[in-house]
Design a protein around this motif. Structure first.
Motif, PDB file in Angstrom:
ATOM      1  N   ILE A  22       2.120  -3.671  -4.706  1.00 44.56           N
ATOM      2  CA  ILE A  22       2.429  -2.701  -3.621  1.00 44.56           C
ATOM      3  C   ILE A  22       2.643  -1.420  -4.111  1.00 44.56           C
ATOM      4  CG2 ILE A  22       2.824  -4.538  -1.759  1.00 44.56           C
ATOM      5  CD1 ILE A  22       5.676  -4.004  -2.199  1.00 44.56           C
ATOM      6  N   SER A  23       3.543  -1.523  -5.317  1.00 45.82           N
ATOM      7  CA  SER A  23       3.590  -0.087  -5.738  1.00 45.82           C
ATOM      8  C   SER A  23       2.918   0.648  -6.379  1.00 45.82           C
ATOM      9  CB  SER A  23       5.070  -0.151  -6.987  1.00 45.82           C
ATOM     10  OG  SER A  23       4.429  -0.673  -8.075  1.00 45.82           O
ATOM     11  N   MET A  24       1.678  -0.085  -6.992  1.00 49.55           N
ATOM     12  CA  MET A  24       0.557   0.486  -7.422  1.00 49.55           C
ATOM     13  C   MET A  24      -0.428   1.298  -6.269  1.00 49.55           C
ATOM     14  SD  MET A  24      -0.768  -2.429  -9.895  1.00 49.55           S
ATOM     15  CE  MET A  24       0.525  -3.091 -11.150  1.00 49.55           C
ATOM     16  N   ILE A  25      -0.743   0.626  -5.332  1.00 48.87           N
ATOM     17  CA  ILE A  25      -1.493   0.830  -4.289  1.00 48.87           C
ATOM     18  C   ILE A  25      -0.996   1.971  -3.467  1.00 48.87           C
ATOM     19  CG2 ILE A  25      -1.165  -0.481  -2.259  1.00 48.87           C
ATOM     20  CD1 ILE A  25      -4.347  -0.747  -2.015  1.00 48.87           C
ATOM     21  N   GLU A  26       0.615   1.911  -3.208  1.00 46.53           N
ATOM     22  CA  GLU A  26       1.061   2.704  -2.670  1.00 46.53           C
ATOM     23  C   GLU A  26       0.961   4.305  -3.219  1.00 46.53           C
ATOM     24  OE1 GLU A  26       3.195   2.541  -0.075  1.00 46.53           O
ATOM     25  OE2 GLU A  26       4.064   4.471   0.054  1.00 46.53           O
ATOM     26  N   ILE A  27       0.936   4.310  -4.528  1.00 47.02           N
ATOM     27  CA  ILE A  27       0.564   5.577  -5.206  1.00 47.02           C
ATOM     28  C   ILE A  27      -0.717   6.380  -4.453  1.00 47.02           C
ATOM     29  CG2 ILE A  27       0.011   6.877  -7.289  1.00 47.02           C
ATOM     30  CD1 ILE A  27       1.143   4.470  -8.992  1.00 47.02           C
ATOM     31  N   ASN A  28      -1.674   5.738  -4.361  1.00 45.55           N
ATOM     32  CA  ASN A  28      -3.112   6.136  -3.864  1.00 45.55           C
ATOM     33  C   ASN A  28      -2.781   6.459  -2.482  1.00 45.55           C
ATOM     34  OD1 ASN A  28      -4.316   3.162  -5.357  1.00 45.55           O
ATOM     35  ND2 ASN A  28      -4.558   5.554  -6.329  1.00 45.55           N
ATOM     36  N   VAL A  29      -1.981   5.720  -1.662  1.00 39.58           N
ATOM     37  CA  VAL A  29      -1.794   5.899  -0.196  1.00 39.58           C
ATOM     38  C   VAL A  29      -0.821   7.100  -0.077  1.00 39.58           C
ATOM     39  CG1 VAL A  29      -0.714   4.944   1.826  1.00 39.58           C
ATOM     40  CG2 VAL A  29      -2.182   3.511   0.321  1.00 39.58           C
ATOM     41  N   ALA A  30       0.159   7.233  -0.897  1.00 44.58           N
ATOM     42  CA  ALA A  30       1.125   8.510  -0.968  1.00 44.58           C
ATOM     43  C   ALA A  30       0.214   9.603  -0.962  1.00 44.58           C
ATOM     44  CB  ALA A  30       2.195   8.353  -1.798  1.00 44.58           C
ATOM     45  N   ASN A  31      -0.578   9.773  -2.277  1.00 49.38           N
ATOM     46  CA  ASN A  31      -1.400  10.675  -2.365  1.00 49.38           C
ATOM     47  C   ASN A  31      -2.380  11.222  -1.350  1.00 49.38           C
ATOM     48  OD1 ASN A  31      -0.360  11.674  -5.032  1.00 49.38           O
ATOM     49  ND2 ASN A  31      -1.622   9.933  -6.171  1.00 49.38           N
ATOM     50  N   THR A  32      -2.807  10.083  -0.571  1.00 50.55           N
ATOM     51  CA  THR A  32      -3.743  10.357   0.347  1.00 50.55           C
ATOM     52  C   THR A  32      -3.195  10.972   1.751  1.00 50.55           C
ATOM     53  OG1 THR A  32      -5.088   8.809  -0.848  1.00 50.55           O
ATOM     54  CG2 THR A  32      -5.923   9.629   1.285  1.00 50.55           C
ATOM     55  N   ILE A  33      -2.181  10.244   2.244  1.00 48.99           N
ATOM     56  CA  ILE A  33      -1.785  10.482   3.802  1.00 48.99           C
ATOM     57  C   ILE A  33      -0.883  11.604   3.538  1.00 48.99           C
ATOM     58  CG2 ILE A  33      -1.874   8.011   4.412  1.00 48.99           C
ATOM     59  CD1 ILE A  33       1.068   7.565   4.217  1.00 48.99           C
ATOM     60  N   LYS A  34      -0.172  11.661   2.337  1.00 49.29           N
ATOM     61  CA  LYS A  34       0.776  12.945   2.478  1.00 49.29           C
ATOM     62  C   LYS A  34       1.914  13.054   3.592  1.00 49.29           C
ATOM     63  CE  LYS A  34      -2.797  15.888   0.350  1.00 49.29           C
ATOM     64  NZ  LYS A  34      -2.536  15.639  -0.814  1.00 49.29           N
ATOM     65  N   GLY A  35       2.511  11.813   3.655  1.00 55.50           N
ATOM     66  CA  GLY A  35       3.663  11.735   4.740  1.00 55.50           C
ATOM     67  C   GLY A  35       3.157  11.557   6.059  1.00 55.50           C
ATOM     68  N   ASP A  36       1.787  11.490   6.319  1.00 56.18           N
ATOM     69  CA  ASP A  36       0.999  11.112   7.879  1.00 56.18           C
ATOM     70  C   ASP A  36       1.023   9.698   7.795  1.00 56.18           C
ATOM     71  OD1 ASP A  36      -0.008  10.994  10.226  1.00 56.18           O
ATOM     72  OD2 ASP A  36      -1.603  12.341   9.719  1.00 56.18           O
ATOM     73  N   GLU A  37       2.209   8.928   8.409  1.00 55.94           N
ATOM     74  CA  GLU A  37       2.147   7.491   8.361  1.00 55.94           C
ATOM     75  C   GLU A  37       1.030   6.896   9.284  1.00 55.94           C
ATOM     76  OE1 GLU A  37       3.880   5.483   6.576  1.00 55.94           O
ATOM     77  OE2 GLU A  37       4.775   6.772   5.527  1.00 55.94           O
ATOM     78  N   SER A  38       0.457   7.741  10.119  1.00 56.82           N
ATOM     79  CA  SER A  38      -0.471   7.150  11.200  1.00 56.82           C
ATOM     80  C   SER A  38      -1.874   6.870  10.471  1.00 56.82           C
ATOM     81  CB  SER A  38      -0.609   8.146  12.190  1.00 56.82           C
ATOM     82  OG  SER A  38      -1.436   9.460  11.777  1.00 56.82           O
ATOM     83  N   LYS A  39      -1.904   7.345   9.367  1.00 53.83           N
ATOM     84  CA  LYS A  39      -3.108   7.196   8.403  1.00 53.83           C
ATOM     85  C   LYS A  39      -2.870   6.065   7.531  1.00 53.83           C
ATOM     86  CE  LYS A  39      -4.793  11.873   8.278  1.00 53.83           C
ATOM     87  NZ  LYS A  39      -4.502  13.308   7.352  1.00 53.83           N
ATOM     88  N   ARG A  40      -1.863   5.645   7.346  1.00 57.49           N
ATOM     89  CA  ARG A  40      -1.467   4.605   6.401  1.00 57.49           C
ATOM     90  C   ARG A  40      -2.164   3.397   6.290  1.00 57.49           C
ATOM     91  NH1 ARG A  40       2.362   2.670   2.753  1.00 57.49           N
ATOM     92  NH2 ARG A  40       3.697   4.551   2.946  1.00 57.49           N
ATOM     93  N   LYS A  41      -2.532   2.682   7.415  1.00 54.11           N
ATOM     94  CA  LYS A  41      -3.231   1.341   7.539  1.00 54.11           C
ATOM     95  C   LYS A  41      -4.740   1.574   6.869  1.00 54.11           C
ATOM     96  CE  LYS A  41      -1.421  -2.180  10.226  1.00 54.11           C
ATOM     97  NZ  LYS A  41      -0.403  -1.973  11.148  1.00 54.11           N
ATOM     98  N   LYS A  42      -5.323   2.439   7.630  1.00 52.60           N
ATOM     99  CA  LYS A  42      -6.780   2.651   7.246  1.00 52.60           C
ATOM    100  C   LYS A  42      -6.802   3.159   5.843  1.00 52.60           C
ATOM    101  CE  LYS A  42     -10.321   5.489   8.933  1.00 52.60           C
ATOM    102  NZ  LYS A  42     -10.545   6.806   9.455  1.00 52.60           N
TER     103      LYS A  42
END
Ligand code: PHE
Length: 448
Positions: free
Chosen positions: A319-339
């Protein structure tokens, strides 16, 4: 957009330790040690972990919290130039390759759980775990199914937001992991010939250290501490100012070394004592550990418990690995997290397909470092992680504002820890880059 934060101090420690402790210590360390000289490998690994890994872990923490942003934006913010974004991209891409083969092993654990469960319920009857499991992981369908399920599991958790649940589960699972290892170690050490394995693991044959072993030990020390792909940076970016970063780093290094050594003490006596087929390579832990449980009353039950904890340790890393990709992409906008999480999970699964098949149908495709799986692992662990580590080192040493770094480790002018801060910066500026570059030159010079 404001990033979300960890729930508590302990929450961060557990999450960061959860990221560190995983397949690196439990699965990769034992077979790397077996392949690269036993005690000598352990020694070099320990030196790298303390001298190179610890200062680097701290530097990732410092960069992450100082920026309070995802790594790509964070490098730009702290460096003051758009060009620094590329440093974040290196980690972002490296982590996708990392998770692409990490998830293969995660998938094996899931498969093993199903098989062990079937055995316990008498649906299947297993006489040799090693052979049965080997059959299962070489089957392309099972391997891919396992890998896909593991990615799905990772995505479901990250899609929820990583704080929830992890904190609570870690408090039970981590101690349980420890206890189970103590049980395995006791059984392993009391097997006939156990001491042969112990001495292989603990007695360094200094003369036997090869330059290749040194490269692998360096890679292993980064792998096991989650350094070099901006994972620890990302986790630290969710921190508030109260957390003591130096202590956290020390604590995590200590736990990680302890677990690595425990894994060695569990495995090597058993290898020396039990005559296990295929007791080498990526399958090592998977074929040896079940045999040890086989020699314990109610072994199957314990084994299933072990697999569950093993899975947990692996998931807290993935989870810490994919979290990097997610963090870089959503930039704090949690509503995009799931997708975003599911999209990355799907891409990473696809990248991992050749690795998943490399124990089975693609087993004959062997080049450079070995199978496809071995090559992806080599690319990530021995090249990308050290490059990422070099980036963190040089960035903190030369580019980041020193005052900002001082504030992150609670040092001010005239404080009695100023010398420690200076030593740390000196290491990041000169010593660590030098070590990494020398290891590279020695290993990658043609004909060298
Ligand atoms: N440290 C993790 C493990 O040992 C692997 C990892 C590497 C996780 C890099 C995140 C980033 O399993």
């Amino acid at each position: 957009m404001e990033q979300s934060k960890w729930g508590s101090k302990l929450g961060f420690i557990l999450a960061a330790a959860g990221s560190a402790i995983g397949l690196g210590a439990l699965w990769r360390f034992p077979y790397m040690t077996a392949e690269h000289g036993g005690g000598a490998f352990l020694l070099v690994f320990l030196i790298f972990t303390l001298v190179v890994g610890l200062p680097l872990l701290l530097s990732e923490f410092v960069i992450g919290r100082a920026s309070g942003r995802n790594p790509i934006d964070g490098f730009e913010y702290l460096g003051g130039k758009k060009g620094y974004r590329v440093l974040g991209w290196v980690g972002n891409i490296a982590t996708m390759f990392l998770l692409s083969f990490y998830s293969v092993i995660g998938g094996w654990i899931l498969i093993y759980l199903v098989v062990a469960g079937a055995d316990l319920l008498n649906i299947m009857n297993i006489s040799s775990y090693g052979a049965t499991f080997n059959e299962v992981i070489t089957n392309p369908l099972y391997a891919l199914l396992g890998q896909a399920s593991f990615m799905l599991l990772t995505a479901v958790i990250v899609g929820q937001g990583i704080q929830q649940g992890i904190e609570r589960a870690s408090k039970i699972m981590m101690p349980l992991l420890f206890i189970l290892f103590v049980i395995i170690i006791i059984r392993s050490l009391t097997l006939p010939n156990a001491m042969e394995g112990v001495s292989f693991f603990l007695t360094p044959d200094i003369g036997g250290i090869t330059t290749e072993a040194i490269l692998f030990a360096l890679g292993q020390s980064f792998f096991a501490l989650s350094i070099g792909v901006t994972a620890m940076m990302t986790y630290a970016s969710y921190l508030d100012e109260k957390q003591n970063l130096t202590k956290s780093a020390l604590y995590i290094v200590l736990m990680n070394v302890t677990i690595s050594i425990m894994a060695g003490l569990a495995i090597f006596p058993a290898i020396a004592s039990l005559n296990v087929e295929n007791a080498e390579g990526p399958g090592l832990v998977f074929v040896v550990i079940p045999e040890v449980f086989n020699a314990i009353p109610f072994g199957m039950l314990f084994y299933i418990l072990f697999l569950l904890v093993f899975l947990f340790a692996t998931v807290t890393s993935s989870i810490s690995m994919i979290e990097i990709n997610v963090a870089n992409t959503i930039k704090g906008d949690e509503s995009k997290r799931k997708k975003v999480t599911y999209i990355f999970a799907a891409i990473i699964f696809l990248i991992g397909v050749p690795s998943a098949l490399s124990e089975g149908v693609l087993n004959d495709v062997v080049f450079f470092a070995g199978t496809i799986f071995d090559n992806v692992d080599f690319l990530v662990s021995n090249i990308l992680l050290p490059v990422g580590a070099l980036i963190a080192s040089v960035f903190t040493g030369y580019i980041m504002d020193k005052r900002m770094a001082m504030a992150q480790v609670n040092v001010s002018d005239g404080s009695k820890y100023m010398w420690l801060f200076k030593t740390w910066i000196f290491m990041l500026k000169f010593l660590l880059p030098l070590i990494i570059i020398i290891v590279f030159i020695v290993n990658f010079t043609p004909g060298g």
